[in-house]
Design a protein around this motif. Structure first.
Motif, PDB file in Angstrom:
ATOM      1  N   GLY A 119       0.797  -1.216   0.000  1.00  0.00           N
ATOM      2  CA  GLY A 119       0.000   0.000   0.000  1.00  0.00           C
ATOM      3  C   GLY A 119       0.831   1.268   0.000  1.00  0.00           C
ATOM      4  O   GLY A 119       0.496   2.242   0.678  1.00  0.00           O
ATOM      5  N   TYR A 120       1.919   1.265  -0.776  1.00  0.00           N
ATOM      6  CA  TYR A 120       2.792   2.440  -0.810  1.00  0.00           C
ATOM      7  C   TYR A 120       2.114   3.586  -1.553  1.00  0.00           C
ATOM      8  O   TYR A 120       1.508   3.405  -2.609  1.00  0.00           O
ATOM      9  CB  TYR A 120       4.110   2.093  -1.510  1.00  0.00           C
ATOM     10  N   ASP A 121       2.206   4.796  -0.972  1.00  0.00           N
ATOM     11  CA  ASP A 121       1.754   6.006  -1.647  1.00  0.00           C
ATOM     12  C   ASP A 121       2.556   7.179  -1.116  1.00  0.00           C
ATOM     13  O   ASP A 121       3.489   7.014  -0.310  1.00  0.00           O
ATOM     14  CB  ASP A 121       0.245   6.236  -1.452  1.00  0.00           C
ATOM     15  N   SER A 122       2.211   8.378  -1.543  1.00  0.00           N
ATOM     16  CA  SER A 122       2.969   9.559  -1.139  1.00  0.00           C
ATOM     17  C   SER A 122       2.868   9.821   0.359  1.00  0.00           C
ATOM     18  O   SER A 122       3.732  10.472   0.943  1.00  0.00           O
ATOM     19  CB  SER A 122       2.478  10.793  -1.910  1.00  0.00           C
ATOM     20  N   GLU A 123       1.791   9.309   0.997  1.00  0.00           N
ATOM     21  CA  GLU A 123       1.641   9.505   2.437  1.00  0.00           C
ATOM     22  C   GLU A 123       2.758   8.810   3.210  1.00  0.00           C
ATOM     23  O   GLU A 123       3.165   9.272   4.279  1.00  0.00           O
ATOM     24  CB  GLU A 123       0.281   8.984   2.896  1.00  0.00           C
ATOM     25  N   MET A 124       3.249   7.694   2.677  1.00  0.00           N
ATOM     26  CA  MET A 124       4.336   6.987   3.351  1.00  0.00           C
ATOM     27  C   MET A 124       5.589   7.839   3.374  1.00  0.00           C
ATOM     28  O   MET A 124       6.284   7.935   4.395  1.00  0.00           O
ATOM     29  CB  MET A 124       4.598   5.650   2.658  1.00  0.00           C
ATOM     30  N   ALA A 125       5.890   8.484   2.250  1.00  0.00           N
ATOM     31  CA  ALA A 125       7.045   9.385   2.196  1.00  0.00           C
ATOM     32  C   ALA A 125       6.845  10.556   3.139  1.00  0.00           C
ATOM     33  O   ALA A 125       7.792  11.017   3.799  1.00  0.00           O
ATOM     34  CB  ALA A 125       7.253   9.878   0.768  1.00  0.00           C
ATOM     35  N   SER A 126       5.611  11.060   3.231  1.00  0.00           N
ATOM     36  CA  SER A 126       5.305  12.170   4.122  1.00  0.00           C
ATOM     37  C   SER A 126       5.551  11.781   5.583  1.00  0.00           C
ATOM     38  O   SER A 126       6.102  12.560   6.373  1.00  0.00           O
ATOM     39  CB  SER A 126       3.850  12.606   3.932  1.00  0.00           C
ATOM     40  N   LYS A 127       5.152  10.562   5.936  1.00  0.00           N
ATOM     41  CA  LYS A 127       5.367  10.098   7.309  1.00  0.00           C
ATOM     42  C   LYS A 127       6.856   9.963   7.621  1.00  0.00           C
ATOM     43  O   LYS A 127       7.287  10.247   8.752  1.00  0.00           O
ATOM     44  CB  LYS A 127       4.668   8.758   7.516  1.00  0.00           C
ATOM     45  N   LEU A 128       7.634   9.535   6.646  1.00  0.00           N
ATOM     46  CA  LEU A 128       9.083   9.423   6.862  1.00  0.00           C
ATOM     47  C   LEU A 128       9.703  10.788   7.120  1.00  0.00           C
ATOM     48  O   LEU A 128      10.573  10.928   7.985  1.00  0.00           O
ATOM     49  CB  LEU A 128       9.736   8.760   5.648  1.00  0.00           C
ATOM     50  N   VAL A 129       9.259  11.800   6.383  1.00  0.00           N
ATOM     51  CA  VAL A 129       9.759  13.161   6.604  1.00  0.00           C
ATOM     52  C   VAL A 129       9.375  13.632   8.000  1.00  0.00           C
ATOM     53  O   VAL A 129      10.190  14.245   8.711  1.00  0.00           O
ATOM     54  CB  VAL A 129       9.207  14.121   5.530  1.00  0.00           C
ATOM     55  N   ASP A 130       8.147  13.353   8.424  1.00  0.00           N
ATOM     56  CA  ASP A 130       7.711  13.743   9.769  1.00  0.00           C
ATOM     57  C   ASP A 130       8.570  13.078  10.838  1.00  0.00           C
ATOM     58  O   ASP A 130       8.912  13.700  11.856  1.00  0.00           O
ATOM     59  CB  ASP A 130       6.241  13.363   9.979  1.00  0.00           C
ATOM     60  N   MET A 131       8.917  11.810  10.613  1.00  0.00           N
ATOM     61  CA  MET A 131       9.760  11.097  11.581  1.00  0.00           C
ATOM     62  C   MET A 131      11.139  11.719  11.673  1.00  0.00           C
ATOM     63  O   MET A 131      11.694  11.872  12.777  1.00  0.00           O
ATOM     64  CB  MET A 131       9.871   9.624  11.177  1.00  0.00           C
ATOM     65  N   VAL A 132      11.706  12.118  10.530  1.00  0.00           N
ATOM     66  CA  VAL A 132      13.027  12.754  10.532  1.00  0.00           C
ATOM     67  C   VAL A 132      12.975  14.095  11.256  1.00  0.00           C
ATOM     68  O   VAL A 132      13.857  14.427  12.055  1.00  0.00           O
ATOM     69  CB  VAL A 132      13.532  12.936   9.086  1.00  0.00           C
ATOM     70  N   ILE A 133      11.925  14.863  10.985  1.00  0.00           N
ATOM     71  CA  ILE A 133      11.796  16.175  11.631  1.00  0.00           C
ATOM     72  C   ILE A 133      11.637  16.027  13.143  1.00  0.00           C
ATOM     73  O   ILE A 133      12.237  16.777  13.930  1.00  0.00           O
ATOM     74  CB  ILE A 133      10.602  16.951  11.030  1.00  0.00           C
ATOM     75  N   GLU A 134      10.837  15.052  13.574  1.00  0.00           N
ATOM     76  CA  GLU A 134      10.671  14.814  15.012  1.00  0.00           C
ATOM     77  C   GLU A 134      11.985  14.411  15.665  1.00  0.00           C
ATOM     78  O   GLU A 134      12.281  14.817  16.794  1.00  0.00           O
ATOM     79  CB  GLU A 134       9.612  13.728  15.238  1.00  0.00           C
ATOM     80  N   ALA A 135      12.781  13.604  14.954  1.00  0.00           N
ATOM     81  CA  ALA A 135      14.089  13.206  15.495  1.00  0.00           C
ATOM     82  C   ALA A 135      15.005  14.411  15.619  1.00  0.00           C
ATOM     83  O   ALA A 135      15.758  14.549  16.611  1.00  0.00           O
ATOM     84  CB  ALA A 135      14.718  12.155  14.590  1.00  0.00           C
ATOM     85  N   LEU A 136      14.968  15.320  14.643  1.00  0.00           N
ATOM     86  CA  LEU A 136      15.782  16.538  14.709  1.00  0.00           C
ATOM     87  C   LEU A 136      15.338  17.443  15.851  1.00  0.00           C
ATOM     88  O   LEU A 136      16.160  18.053  16.539  1.00  0.00           O
ATOM     89  CB  LEU A 136      15.712  17.285  13.376  1.00  0.00           C
ATOM     90  N   LYS A 137      14.015  17.531  16.063  1.00  0.00           N
ATOM     91  CA  LYS A 137      13.506  18.353  17.160  1.00  0.00           C
ATOM     92  C   LYS A 137      13.920  17.789  18.514  1.00  0.00           C
ATOM     93  O   LYS A 137      14.150  18.537  19.468  1.00  0.00           O
ATOM     94  CB  LYS A 137      11.982  18.441  17.069  1.00  0.00           C
ATOM     95  N   ALA A 138      13.982  16.461  18.606  1.00  0.00           N
ATOM     96  CA  ALA A 138      14.400  15.840  19.861  1.00  0.00           C
ATOM     97  C   ALA A 138      15.854  16.174  20.186  1.00  0.00           C
ATOM     98  O   ALA A 138      16.226  16.324  21.359  1.00  0.00           O
ATOM     99  CB  ALA A 138      14.210  14.326  19.779  1.00  0.00           C
ATOM    100  N   GLN A 139      16.668  16.312  19.147  1.00  0.00           N
ATOM    101  CA  GLN A 139      18.073  16.654  19.351  1.00  0.00           C
ATOM    102  C   GLN A 139      18.272  18.151  19.534  1.00  0.00           C
ATOM    103  O   GLN A 139      19.171  18.577  20.264  1.00  0.00           O
ATOM    104  CB  GLN A 139      18.908  16.163  18.161  1.00  0.00           C
ATOM    105  N   GLU A 140      17.445  18.928  18.859  1.00  0.00           N
ATOM    106  CA  GLU A 140      17.560  20.384  18.922  1.00  0.00           C
ATOM    107  C   GLU A 140      16.168  20.981  19.143  1.00  0.00           C
ATOM    108  O   GLU A 140      15.424  21.230  18.190  1.00  0.00           O
ATOM    109  CB  GLU A 140      18.172  20.929  17.624  1.00  0.00           C
ATOM    110  N   PRO A 141      15.785  21.213  20.392  1.00  0.00           N
ATOM    111  CA  PRO A 141      14.426  21.693  20.701  1.00  0.00           C
ATOM    112  C   PRO A 141      14.050  23.002  20.010  1.00  0.00           C
ATOM    113  O   PRO A 141      12.860  23.261  19.778  1.00  0.00           O
ATOM    114  CB  PRO A 141      14.467  21.877  22.225  1.00  0.00           C
ATOM    115  N   LEU A 142      15.026  23.823  19.680  1.00  0.00           N
ATOM    116  CA  LEU A 142      14.736  25.106  19.038  1.00  0.00           C
ATOM    117  C   LEU A 142      14.467  24.973  17.538  1.00  0.00           C
ATOM    118  O   LEU A 142      14.071  25.945  16.890  1.00  0.00           O
ATOM    119  CB  LEU A 142      15.905  26.081  19.259  1.00  0.00           C
ATOM    120  N   TYR A 143      14.683  23.783  16.999  1.00  0.00           N
ATOM    121  CA  TYR A 143      14.473  23.573  15.564  1.00  0.00           C
ATOM    122  C   TYR A 143      12.982  23.607  15.263  1.00  0.00           C
ATOM    123  O   TYR A 143      12.197  22.824  15.794  1.00  0.00           O
ATOM    124  CB  TYR A 143      15.066  22.225  15.145  1.00  0.00           C
ATOM    125  N   ASN A 144      12.566  24.519  14.407  1.00  0.00           N
ATOM    126  CA  ASN A 144      11.154  24.677  14.066  1.00  0.00           C
ATOM    127  C   ASN A 144      11.040  25.067  12.594  1.00  0.00           C
ATOM    128  O   ASN A 144      10.959  26.253  12.255  1.00  0.00           O
ATOM    129  CB  ASN A 144      10.494  25.729  14.954  1.00  0.00           C
TER     130      ASN A 144
END
Length: 324
Positions: free
Chosen positions: A138-163
């Motif tokens: 069931g691959y679609d563009s939403e899967m890629a979107s979720k991966l980007v969200d996961m990367v951004i959340e990981a960056l925020k965890a390392q750098e709280p000021l990242y927005n």
């Protein structure tokens, strides 16, 4: 097709089980997963190149059955579609030969299936396999979107000021939705062709190979009709939605074929030049470090398309009968 014998059956069974175990070990070794998945094609290729199509077919079936028994039918379907079937088909094509006289060549020679056609078939097989896998998971563009969200959340965890800006994130998601299937398709073509190259070397070294050793720099090119597939994929990437994902995948798989051909052409064009080694090292390092130079290699591959046919002499002393 070589005659089915107890040896070829045994080789096929062992190859299939080995391929399934390699794929299974990829799940436990996340850092080497992609390499282990690609390595699972090696046993299938060795069985097919050395013992014929029947052995390769048995290996594919045995690999699927083993993967289904050890993990699940879902997992088995995935590895069969993207690894085992393409590997078996490559070995079949590599063993195809016909009298050279049928193509206007000498009477006492065999003409082998062109390497350019084999490379084009590899691109097609990877494309179809990944489309099938995408439909299953069931691959679609939403899967890629979720991966980007996961990367951004990981960056925020390392750098709280990242927005990051919302518009920038949306643009990144749209780019990633196209880049992910493109890179996945290209990488898989590279790895499966590397497996084919290694398997060919192993089979020739063991004395079981039918196909002669080829001059890769001189013969490794893409079929000229593959240009239309690449351009078609490029057009589809602008269509949006699922067609854009499929278009990106086609660009990746066929583009990888042209990149391989471009590197082969570069090796061929620099033969005999005193600066050859320096130029090749500079090219490979530039591609690995900066990526962008790969587009020049792609263009070189697009500009140099041909079908070179390998010939081997035939005589009364030769008893091997390759697939026809």
């Amino acid at each position: 097709m070589k005659t089915l014998t107890p040896t070829s059956i045994a080789i096929g069974l062992v190859a299939g089980v080995t391929a399934a175990l390699l794929s299974l070990s990829a799940n436990a070794q996340s850092s080497l997963a992609i390499v282990l998945y690609a390595a699972s094609a090696l046993p299938i290729l060795i069985a097919g190149l050395g013992w014929g199509n029947a052995s390769a077919s048995i290996a594919v079936v045995a690999g699927g059955v083993t993967a289904s028994a050890l993990v699940s039918s879902h997992f088995a379907a995935l590895i069969v579609l993207i690894t085992l079937i393409p590997a078996g088909w490559l070995s079949n094509l590599a063993n195809l030969a016909r009298p050279a006289s049928e193509l206007g060549g000498p009477d006492n020679a065999l003409a082998w299936y062109p390497l350019s056609n084999i490379l084009a078939h590899l691109a097609v097989m990877v494309t179809l396999g990944m489309i099938a896998v995408g439909a299953i998971v069931g691959y679609d563009s939403e899967m890629a979107s979720k991966l980007v969200d996961m990367v951004i959340e990981a960056l925020k965890a390392q750098e709280p000021l990242y927005n990051p800006d919302a518009a920038a994130v949306a643009q990144l998601k749209s780019v990633f939705a196209i880049a992910l299937p493109l890179v996945q398709g290209a990488l898989w073509v590279f790895l499966l062709f590397a497996a084919y190259y290694i398997a060919s070397f192993i089979v020739r070294a063991s004395g079981k190979g039918l196909r002669p050793r080829e001059d890769m720099p001189a013969t490794l090119r893409m079929h000229r009709n593959a240009i239309f597939a690449f351009l078609g994929g490029l057009v589809l990437t602008f269509a949006g939605g699922v067609p854009a994902i499929i278009g990106a995948l086609i660009c990746g798989t066929f583009g990888a074929g042209f990149v391989l051909a471009g590197f082969a052409s570069l090796h061929f064009r620099t033969r005999g030049k005193p600066w050859r080694l320096l130029a090749l090292w500079f090219t490979y390092i530039s591609v690995l470090l900066f990526t962008i130079p790969v587009f020049f290699i792609l263009i070189l591959g697009l500009m140099d398309t041909r079908r070179t046919i390998a010939l081997t002499p035939t005589g009364p002393a030769e008893q091997k009968n390759p697939d026809t």
